[in-house]
Design a protein around this motif. Structure first.
Motif, PDB file in Angstrom:
ATOM      1  N   MET A 129       0.819  -1.215   0.000  1.00  0.00           N
ATOM      2  CA  MET A 129       0.000   0.000   0.000  1.00  0.00           C
ATOM      3  C   MET A 129       0.857   1.271   0.000  1.00  0.00           C
ATOM      4  SD  MET A 129      -3.062  -0.867  -0.434  1.00  0.00           S
ATOM      5  CE  MET A 129      -3.859   0.719  -0.174  1.00  0.00           C
ATOM      6  N   GLN A 130       2.015   1.218   0.579  1.00  0.00           N
ATOM      7  CA  GLN A 130       2.908   2.385   0.552  1.00  0.00           C
ATOM      8  C   GLN A 130       3.424   2.650  -0.865  1.00  0.00           C
ATOM      9  OE1 GLN A 130       5.727   1.353   3.640  1.00  0.00           O
ATOM     10  NE2 GLN A 130       4.534   2.408   5.212  1.00  0.00           N
ATOM     11  N   ARG A 131       3.517   1.609  -1.680  1.00  0.00           N
ATOM     12  CA  ARG A 131       3.975   1.769  -3.062  1.00  0.00           C
ATOM     13  C   ARG A 131       2.834   1.959  -4.051  1.00  0.00           C
ATOM     14  NH1 ARG A 131       6.817  -2.586  -1.316  1.00  0.00           N
ATOM     15  NH2 ARG A 131       5.727  -4.002  -2.693  1.00  0.00           N
ATOM     16  N   ALA A 132       1.592   1.835  -3.575  1.00  0.00           N
ATOM     17  CA  ALA A 132       0.424   1.968  -4.457  1.00  0.00           C
ATOM     18  C   ALA A 132       0.387   3.386  -5.029  1.00  0.00           C
ATOM     19  CB  ALA A 132      -0.852   1.658  -3.687  1.00  0.00           C
ATOM     20  N   THR A 133      -0.010   3.486  -6.299  1.00  0.00           N
ATOM     21  CA  THR A 133       0.068   4.777  -6.997  1.00  0.00           C
ATOM     22  C   THR A 133      -1.278   5.445  -7.233  1.00  0.00           C
ATOM     23  OG1 THR A 133       0.080   3.608  -9.105  1.00  0.00           O
ATOM     24  CG2 THR A 133       2.225   4.166  -8.148  1.00  0.00           C
ATOM     25  N   ASN A 134      -2.360   4.694  -7.222  1.00  0.00           N
ATOM     26  CA  ASN A 134      -3.685   5.271  -7.466  1.00  0.00           C
ATOM     27  C   ASN A 134      -4.186   5.895  -6.157  1.00  0.00           C
ATOM     28  OD1 ASN A 134      -6.519   5.633  -7.716  1.00  0.00           O
ATOM     29  ND2 ASN A 134      -6.541   4.204  -9.448  1.00  0.00           N
ATOM     30  N   ILE A 135      -4.073   7.215  -6.072  1.00  0.00           N
ATOM     31  CA  ILE A 135      -4.356   7.937  -4.827  1.00  0.00           C
ATOM     32  C   ILE A 135      -5.811   7.779  -4.388  1.00  0.00           C
ATOM     33  CG2 ILE A 135      -4.327  10.201  -3.686  1.00  0.00           C
ATOM     34  CD1 ILE A 135      -1.554   9.029  -4.364  1.00  0.00           C
ATOM     35  N   ASP A 147      -7.178   0.299   9.831  1.00  0.00           N
ATOM     36  CA  ASP A 147      -6.172  -0.455  10.593  1.00  0.00           C
ATOM     37  C   ASP A 147      -5.738  -1.762   9.941  1.00  0.00           C
ATOM     38  OD1 ASP A 147      -6.393   1.474  12.604  1.00  0.00           O
ATOM     39  OD2 ASP A 147      -8.069   0.399  13.541  1.00  0.00           O
ATOM     40  N   ASP A 148      -6.373  -2.155   8.861  1.00  0.00           N
ATOM     41  CA  ASP A 148      -6.142  -3.472   8.275  1.00  0.00           C
ATOM     42  C   ASP A 148      -5.565  -3.322   6.866  1.00  0.00           C
ATOM     43  OD1 ASP A 148      -6.280  -6.036   7.186  1.00  0.00           O
ATOM     44  OD2 ASP A 148      -8.170  -6.508   8.178  1.00  0.00           O
ATOM     45  N   TYR A 149      -4.253  -3.459   6.763  1.00  0.00           N
ATOM     46  CA  TYR A 149      -3.578  -3.283   5.479  1.00  0.00           C
ATOM     47  C   TYR A 149      -3.917  -4.396   4.486  1.00  0.00           C
ATOM     48  CZ  TYR A 149      -0.945   0.451   7.635  1.00  0.00           C
ATOM     49  OH  TYR A 149      -0.599   1.619   8.267  1.00  0.00           O
ATOM     50  N   ASN A 150      -4.175  -5.579   4.976  1.00  0.00           N
ATOM     51  CA  ASN A 150      -4.581  -6.669   4.086  1.00  0.00           C
ATOM     52  C   ASN A 150      -5.885  -6.324   3.371  1.00  0.00           C
ATOM     53  OD1 ASN A 150      -2.967  -8.859   3.627  1.00  0.00           O
ATOM     54  ND2 ASN A 150      -3.875 -10.140   5.205  1.00  0.00           N
ATOM     55  N   MET A 151      -6.840  -5.812   4.133  1.00  0.00           N
ATOM     56  CA  MET A 151      -8.115  -5.424   3.533  1.00  0.00           C
ATOM     57  C   MET A 151      -7.954  -4.188   2.655  1.00  0.00           C
ATOM     58  SD  MET A 151     -10.280  -7.709   4.041  1.00  0.00           S
ATOM     59  CE  MET A 151     -11.688  -6.845   3.346  1.00  0.00           C
ATOM     60  N   GLN A 152      -7.083  -3.276   3.041  1.00  0.00           N
ATOM     61  CA  GLN A 152      -6.799  -2.120   2.182  1.00  0.00           C
ATOM     62  C   GLN A 152      -6.278  -2.595   0.827  1.00  0.00           C
ATOM     63  OE1 GLN A 152      -4.209   0.830   3.943  1.00  0.00           O
ATOM     64  NE2 GLN A 152      -5.391   0.867   5.851  1.00  0.00           N
ATOM     65  N   LYS A 153      -5.366  -3.537   0.869  1.00  0.00           N
ATOM     66  CA  LYS A 153      -4.804  -4.080  -0.383  1.00  0.00           C
ATOM     67  C   LYS A 153      -5.902  -4.711  -1.231  1.00  0.00           C
ATOM     68  CE  LYS A 153      -1.364  -7.382  -2.122  1.00  0.00           C
ATOM     69  NZ  LYS A 153      -2.251  -8.007  -3.077  1.00  0.00           N
ATOM     70  N   TYR A 154      -6.771  -5.472  -0.576  1.00  0.00           N
ATOM     71  CA  TYR A 154      -7.877  -6.128  -1.280  1.00  0.00           C
ATOM     72  C   TYR A 154      -8.781  -5.084  -1.938  1.00  0.00           C
ATOM     73  CZ  TYR A 154     -12.148  -8.812  -2.023  1.00  0.00           C
ATOM     74  OH  TYR A 154     -13.263  -9.396  -2.567  1.00  0.00           O
ATOM     75  N   ILE A 155      -9.195  -4.075  -1.189  1.00  0.00           N
ATOM     76  CA  ILE A 155     -10.054  -3.015  -1.714  1.00  0.00           C
ATOM     77  C   ILE A 155      -9.341  -2.264  -2.838  1.00  0.00           C
ATOM     78  CG2 ILE A 155     -11.239  -0.841  -1.146  1.00  0.00           C
ATOM     79  CD1 ILE A 155     -12.607  -3.360   0.002  1.00  0.00           C
ATOM     80  N   TYR A 156      -8.096  -1.943  -2.610  1.00  0.00           N
ATOM     81  CA  TYR A 156      -7.302  -1.222  -3.615  1.00  0.00           C
ATOM     82  C   TYR A 156      -7.225  -2.023  -4.922  1.00  0.00           C
ATOM     83  CZ  TYR A 156      -3.384   1.109  -5.898  1.00  0.00           C
ATOM     84  OH  TYR A 156      -2.578   1.762  -6.796  1.00  0.00           O
ATOM     85  N   ASP A 157      -6.869  -3.293  -4.810  1.00  0.00           N
ATOM     86  CA  ASP A 157      -6.739  -4.146  -5.996  1.00  0.00           C
ATOM     87  C   ASP A 157      -8.051  -4.244  -6.759  1.00  0.00           C
ATOM     88  OD1 ASP A 157      -4.046  -4.593  -5.604  1.00  0.00           O
ATOM     89  OD2 ASP A 157      -4.334  -6.572  -4.666  1.00  0.00           O
ATOM     90  N   ASN A 158      -9.159  -4.356  -6.041  1.00  0.00           N
ATOM     91  CA  ASN A 158     -10.464  -4.437  -6.701  1.00  0.00           C
ATOM     92  C   ASN A 158     -10.839  -3.107  -7.372  1.00  0.00           C
ATOM     93  OD1 ASN A 158     -10.994  -7.120  -6.219  1.00  0.00           O
ATOM     94  ND2 ASN A 158     -11.975  -6.727  -4.274  1.00  0.00           N
ATOM     95  N   ALA A 159     -10.392  -2.003  -6.812  1.00  0.00           N
ATOM     96  CA  ALA A 159     -10.710  -0.688  -7.366  1.00  0.00           C
ATOM     97  C   ALA A 159      -9.922  -0.400  -8.631  1.00  0.00           C
ATOM     98  CB  ALA A 159     -10.458   0.406  -6.331  1.00  0.00           C
ATOM     99  N   VAL A 160      -8.675  -0.869  -8.678  1.00  0.00           N
ATOM    100  CA  VAL A 160      -7.837  -0.548  -9.844  1.00  0.00           C
ATOM    101  C   VAL A 160      -7.906  -1.622 -10.927  1.00  0.00           C
ATOM    102  CG1 VAL A 160      -6.241   0.935  -8.565  1.00  0.00           C
ATOM    103  CG2 VAL A 160      -5.741  -1.495  -8.795  1.00  0.00           C
ATOM    104  N   ASN A 161      -8.475  -2.738 -10.635  1.00  0.00           N
ATOM    105  CA  ASN A 161      -8.556  -3.836 -11.643  1.00  0.00           C
ATOM    106  C   ASN A 161      -9.947  -3.991 -12.192  1.00  0.00           C
ATOM    107  OD1 ASN A 161      -5.861  -4.433 -11.466  1.00  0.00           O
ATOM    108  ND2 ASN A 161      -6.192  -5.873  -9.788  1.00  0.00           N
TER     109      ASN A 161
END
Length: 161
Positions: A129-135, A147-161
């Motif tokens: 998430m620190q390297r993620a580029t889509n603000i 507080d949950d970086y795993n879920m942040q990653k999941y949400i982020y990945d679903n948003a950009v894909n």
């Protein structure tokens, strides 16, 4: 002198009876796992005996209780769980990211192996998430799961894909 001799005899008798009960229990475990295979029964008995003797000598009462609760009738597995918990407890003592450590402990307060697993997964996701580029996707994910970086990653990945 006679009371001392009587006490010694009583202790020896109780010790012998206790050892016999343990042996019976270990054989019972072995026979239940392999009712028709004497050589496997002997193998299981030997493994259970090693586990029993090991667990009788362990020093961390917290981990011993945890292992016994996980496998109340399997000394070999108690030995395995105890050793794994001991390694993971030492690992959790030296981790450096206190935010992730608190999160892992909150999830699994009494299970050091799961704490280690959660900590490691959160650490990987935090780095991602620190390297993620889509603000905007990153902000959305952080807002939903602060507080949950795993879920942040999941949400982020679903948003950009």
């Amino acid at each position: 002198m006679k009371p001392i001799l009587a006490l010694i005899i009583a202790i020896l008798f109780c010790s012998s009876a206790f050892a016999q009960n343990i042996d019976e229990k270990l054989w019972s475990i072995a026979k239940s796992q392999y009712p028709n295979d004497a050589s496997m029964q002997q193998y299981v008995y030997d493994q259970q005996k090693k586990g029993y003797n090991y667990m009788a000598r362990v020093t961390d009462a917290e981990l011993k209780l945890f292992a016994e609760n996980q496998y109340p009738d399997d000394y070999s597995m108690q030995n395995y769980v105890y050793d794994k918990q001991k390694i993971d407890k030492a690992y959790m003592k030296i981790v450096v990211d206190m935010e992730l450590k608190r999160f892992a402990i909150k999830q699994y307060s009494d299970d050091y192996s799961m704490q280690k697993y959660v900590y490691d997964q959160q650490s990987i996701a935090k780095d991602y998430m620190q390297r993620a580029t889509n603000i905007s996707a990153k902000q959305k994910a952080r807002k939903e799961y602060p507080d949950d970086y795993n879920m942040q990653k999941y949400i982020y990945d679903n948003a950009v894909n």
